[in-house]
Design a protein around this motif. Structure first.
Motif, PDB file in Angstrom:
ATOM      1  N   UNK A 187     -32.965  33.048   4.542  1.00 52.12           N
ATOM      2  CA  UNK A 187     -32.672  33.616   3.272  1.00 52.12           C
ATOM      3  C   UNK A 187     -31.479  33.844   2.876  1.00 52.12           C
ATOM      4  N   UNK A 188     -31.285  32.121   1.868  1.00 48.62           N
ATOM      5  CA  UNK A 188     -29.111  31.940   2.664  1.00 48.62           C
ATOM      6  C   UNK A 188     -28.459  33.049   1.545  1.00 48.62           C
ATOM      7  N   UNK A 189     -28.315  33.854   0.646  1.00 46.55           N
ATOM      8  CA  UNK A 189     -27.885  34.454  -0.019  1.00 46.55           C
ATOM      9  C   UNK A 189     -27.920  35.712   0.375  1.00 46.55           C
ATOM     10  N   UNK A 203     -20.177  30.470  -2.236  1.00 46.49           N
ATOM     11  CA  UNK A 203     -19.677  30.405  -0.609  1.00 46.49           C
ATOM     12  C   UNK A 203     -18.415  30.857  -0.506  1.00 46.49           C
ATOM     13  N   UNK A 204     -18.279  29.812   0.375  1.00 44.11           N
ATOM     14  CA  UNK A 204     -17.020  30.219   1.344  1.00 44.11           C
ATOM     15  C   UNK A 204     -16.042  29.419   0.982  1.00 44.11           C
ATOM     16  N   UNK A 205     -16.585  28.334   0.314  1.00 46.56           N
ATOM     17  CA  UNK A 205     -15.533  27.612  -0.707  1.00 46.56           C
ATOM     18  C   UNK A 205     -14.634  26.507   0.375  1.00 46.56           C
ATOM     19  N   UNK A 206     -15.616  26.125   1.836  1.00 48.15           N
ATOM     20  CA  UNK A 206     -14.929  25.405   2.385  1.00 48.15           C
ATOM     21  C   UNK A 206     -15.456  23.986   2.029  1.00 48.15           C
ATOM     22  N   UNK A 207     -16.601  23.392   1.613  1.00 48.59           N
ATOM     23  CA  UNK A 207     -17.123  22.232   0.913  1.00 48.59           C
ATOM     24  C   UNK A 207     -17.226  21.829  -0.339  1.00 48.59           C
ATOM     25  N   UNK A 208     -17.172  20.880  -0.855  1.00 46.71           N
ATOM     26  CA  UNK A 208     -17.137  20.891  -2.347  1.00 46.71           C
ATOM     27  C   UNK A 208     -18.789  20.503  -2.545  1.00 46.71           C
ATOM     28  N   UNK A 209     -19.118  21.494  -2.660  1.00 48.46           N
ATOM     29  CA  UNK A 209     -20.789  21.472  -2.964  1.00 48.46           C
ATOM     30  C   UNK A 209     -21.184  22.827  -3.899  1.00 48.46           C
ATOM     31  N   UNK A 210     -22.271  22.259  -3.836  1.00 48.07           N
ATOM     32  CA  UNK A 210     -23.144  23.701  -4.939  1.00 48.07           C
ATOM     33  C   UNK A 210     -24.827  23.519  -4.725  1.00 48.07           C
ATOM     34  N   UNK A 211     -24.873  24.672  -4.346  1.00 44.43           N
ATOM     35  CA  UNK A 211     -26.725  24.582  -3.837  1.00 44.43           C
ATOM     36  C   UNK A 211     -27.732  25.509  -5.462  1.00 44.43           C
ATOM     37  N   UNK A 212     -28.610  24.292  -5.568  1.00 38.01           N
ATOM     38  CA  UNK A 212     -29.737  25.087  -6.427  1.00 38.01           C
ATOM     39  C   UNK A 212     -30.873  25.044  -5.862  1.00 38.01           C
ATOM     40  N   UNK A 247     -24.590  28.109   3.020  1.00 38.36           N
ATOM     41  CA  UNK A 247     -23.503  28.701   2.513  1.00 38.36           C
ATOM     42  C   UNK A 247     -21.326  28.365   2.503  1.00 38.36           C
ATOM     43  N   UNK A 248     -20.966  27.256   3.249  1.00 41.07           N
ATOM     44  CA  UNK A 248     -20.036  26.774   3.235  1.00 41.07           C
ATOM     45  C   UNK A 248     -19.367  25.845   2.106  1.00 41.07           C
ATOM     46  N   UNK A 249     -20.209  25.538   1.257  1.00 38.94           N
ATOM     47  CA  UNK A 249     -20.097  25.682  -0.203  1.00 38.94           C
ATOM     48  C   UNK A 249     -19.649  25.651  -1.428  1.00 38.94           C
ATOM     49  N   UNK A 250     -19.651  25.977  -2.249  1.00 36.48           N
ATOM     50  CA  UNK A 250     -18.869  26.579  -3.335  1.00 36.48           C
ATOM     51  C   UNK A 250     -19.675  27.729  -4.056  1.00 36.48           C
ATOM     52  N   UNK A 251     -20.977  27.626  -4.382  1.00 38.77           N
ATOM     53  CA  UNK A 251     -21.693  28.164  -5.609  1.00 38.77           C
ATOM     54  C   UNK A 251     -23.176  28.370  -4.662  1.00 38.77           C
ATOM     55  N   UNK A 252     -23.861  29.462  -4.412  1.00 41.52           N
ATOM     56  CA  UNK A 252     -25.248  29.117  -4.589  1.00 41.52           C
ATOM     57  C   UNK A 252     -26.270  29.811  -5.559  1.00 41.52           C
ATOM     58  N   UNK A 253     -27.036  29.131  -6.474  1.00 43.72           N
ATOM     59  CA  UNK A 253     -27.452  29.560  -7.063  1.00 43.72           C
ATOM     60  C   UNK A 253     -28.995  29.108  -7.657  1.00 43.72           C
ATOM     61  N   UNK A 254     -29.658  30.551  -7.079  1.00 45.25           N
ATOM     62  CA  UNK A 254     -31.270  30.881  -7.338  1.00 45.25           C
ATOM     63  C   UNK A 254     -31.977  31.348  -8.686  1.00 45.25           C
ATOM     64  N   UNK A 255     -31.592  29.972  -9.780  1.00 46.55           N
ATOM     65  CA  UNK A 255     -31.859  31.291 -10.471  1.00 46.55           C
ATOM     66  C   UNK A 255     -33.585  31.509 -11.347  1.00 46.55           C
ATOM     67  N   UNK A 271     -35.135  32.867  -8.504  1.00 45.78           N
ATOM     68  CA  UNK A 271     -35.414  34.013  -7.589  1.00 45.78           C
ATOM     69  C   UNK A 271     -36.248  33.421  -6.071  1.00 45.78           C
ATOM     70  N   UNK A 272     -36.225  32.410  -5.647  1.00 41.29           N
ATOM     71  CA  UNK A 272     -36.873  31.749  -5.141  1.00 41.29           C
ATOM     72  C   UNK A 272     -36.411  32.433  -3.276  1.00 41.29           C
TER      73      UNK A 272
END
Length: 492
Positions: free
Chosen positions: A300-302, A356-365, A336-344, A346-347
């Motif tokens: 459960x990432x978020x 996210x923690x803003x340490x890597x330039x990534x977005x997770x969906x 978690x190390x990325x910019x945002x975690x998207x779960x539209x 509700x998975x």
């Protein structure tokens, strides 16, 4: 061909069913039998990916390795991966069925018996012997009407039963006597052998206990197994998450103990390196003095990201990274190390978007379909603390619902060379300065990658050829078991 069967049941959870099953798989496999493990329903956050992408429990994957056969979904047709205290993701025949409250899953058990029965029948056609593992205890009378894992399976497979208990926790004789007392007469008749596990000291000191059990229960005690310690075999949910390693003078690897931590078995090879101390942490101050901090996988990432913030660990990880300290994220930890975690959809979480923690330039969906595949990854040059592993090819696996998008121009963690049976060439993961992340599990199970890290930390590297842990386990159990009796029970 209809395989013979033998079932290992226990007086409780964590008494040694999995290890005894694993040992028996190797013992009979090295006699030339074609052996397969089977566990109808498993509950574990440590899972593994079969060659065809099917997801099964980590223990059944290890048991297939012990049996020297390819793991497959039929070996663990139902896998429950806890998401909350009252619900789990349900994986059926290697694929996600959905998330269910335990109450709703319980209602579906009777229809799932058909899935279990078909898996059993398929394996019995393909193998000489099935070594079947139960779950919990067969004496849980409140669950018997919808049993899916113990005596119902034994009867469906017409399997004799070995009942194992753990003497280390105390009350072993009461557990064996009480379990048999609670079984129905026809169930009790299936119990053909007793095994007392994890005995410390001279097993002959338990001779009076053996006599008592055999006289009282009229069942043969087929072994008093000396305590083995670290088996060298990947754990499922029983790893002692305490500091492990050589202690003073050792390089220190700190793993964050997330509430929904998953696939932690991939770090056990690090804990066995003589020059490393592997420490599981839950407080910010425990990061101090770490040579490497790892955010591991999570179911459960978020939710676990929110926990990081509540505990102060999120801020501590960010401070460490910005001061040049090495941080590695794997799968959910990478997300978690990325910019945002998207779960539209509700998975995994009711929150459609969390920072996210803003340490890597990534977005997770997050997507509903889970990606599961064995992979081959070529590591990039210049990875923090893995510089000497640059260019190495490492085997691992992916198991995630989060799809990661990396910003253009960012440095990759590596190049994906194969996903499942398909060759490919695609950048994977991301690295910025001392921070790196990848979706690939199992990197440190590759000796070259593990040794590169140990050397970079200036620690002692293990020497000598690796001992096959399945051979060691089989030797240990075979020496203590009455195999003549078990052979008669099995009919081989």
């Amino acid at each position: 061909m209809t395989a013979r069967t033998l079932m290992v049941q226990g007086t409780a959870s964590s008494v040694g069913k999995s290890l005894l099953t694993t040992a028996l798989c190797r013992i009979y496999a090295r006699r030339g039998l074609k052996v397969a493990p089977f566990k109808s329903q498993n509950m574990a956050l440590n899972s593994a990916v079969c060659p065809d992408g099917a997801e099964i429990g980590r223990a059944q994957y290890a048991q297939a390795e012990a049996a020297r056969v390819s793991p497959r979904a039929e070996m663990n047709p139902i896998l429950l991966k806890p998401e909350t205290t009252s619900g789990s993701q349900v994986v059926v025949m290697g694929k996600v069925l959905g998330s269910m409250h335990f109450r709703d899953f319980h209602k579906r058990k009777l229809e799932l018996r058909e899935v279990v029965g078909q898996a059993l029948d398929t394996l019995r056609r393909d193998f000489d012997l099935l070594v079947i593992e139960g779950a919990g205890s067969p004496a849980e009378v409140n669950l018997k009407s919808r049993d899916l894992v113990n005596m119902w399976v034994a009867e469906r497979a017409d399997a004799p039963v070995v009942l194992v208990t753990d003497i280390e926790r105390g009350g072993a004789m009461a557990a064996l006597v009480g379990t048999l007392e609670l079984l129905e007469p026809h169930e009790r008749e299936r119990v053909r052998a007793l095994v007392v596990n994890k005995f410390r000291g001279d097993p002959r000191l338990f001779d009076d206990g053996v006599r008592f059990l055999e006289e009282r229960l009229r069942v043969r005690v087929a072994g008093v197994i000396p305590h083995l310690g670290d088996t060298g075999i990947a754990s499922e949910d029983s790893l002692d998450l305490k500091p492990r390693g050589s202690g003073r003078g050792a390089a220190r690897v700190v793993l964050v103990r997330l509430p929904r931590l998953s696939n932690f078995d991939e770090f056990e090879p690090l804990a066995r390196e003589p020059g490393l101390e592997v420490h599981w942490c839950e407080r910010p101050e425990e990061l101090e003095g770490a040579d490497l901090v790892v955010l591991p996988g999570t179911k459960c990432t978020a939710n676990d990201l929110a926990w990081l913030r509540r505990t102060g660990l999120a801020a501590a990880v960010v401070r460490r990274a910005r001061s040049g300290g090495a941080v590695l994220g794997i799968c959910g930890g990478y997300q978690m190390l990325g910019e945002r975690v998207l779960d539209p959809l509700g998975v995994e979480s009711p929150e459609p978007e969390v920072p996210g923690l803003g340490l890597l330039p990534i977005v997770t969906r997050f997507e509903r379909e889970k990606a599961t595949a064995p992979v081959v990854l070529r590591l990039a040059e210049g990875l923090p603390l893995l510089e000497s592993a640059g260019g190495q090819e490492a085997r691992g696996y992916e198991i995630h619902c989060g799809r990661v998008t990396v910003a253009p121009g960012a440095n990759a963690f590596g190049t994906m060379l194969r996903r499942g049976p398909e060759p490919m060439r695609a950048e994977e993961g991301c690295t910025v300065g001392s921070v790196a992340g990848t979706l690939v599990h199992g990197l440190f199970e590759n000796e070259g990658v593990r040794r590169a890290l140990v050397r970079a930390l200036g620690a002692e590297v293990s020497e000598g050829p690796a001992v096959d842990p399945y051979e060691r386990l089989a030797d240990h159990f075979e020496a203590a078991l009455d195999m003549t009796h078990l052979d008669r029970v099995v009919g081989v």
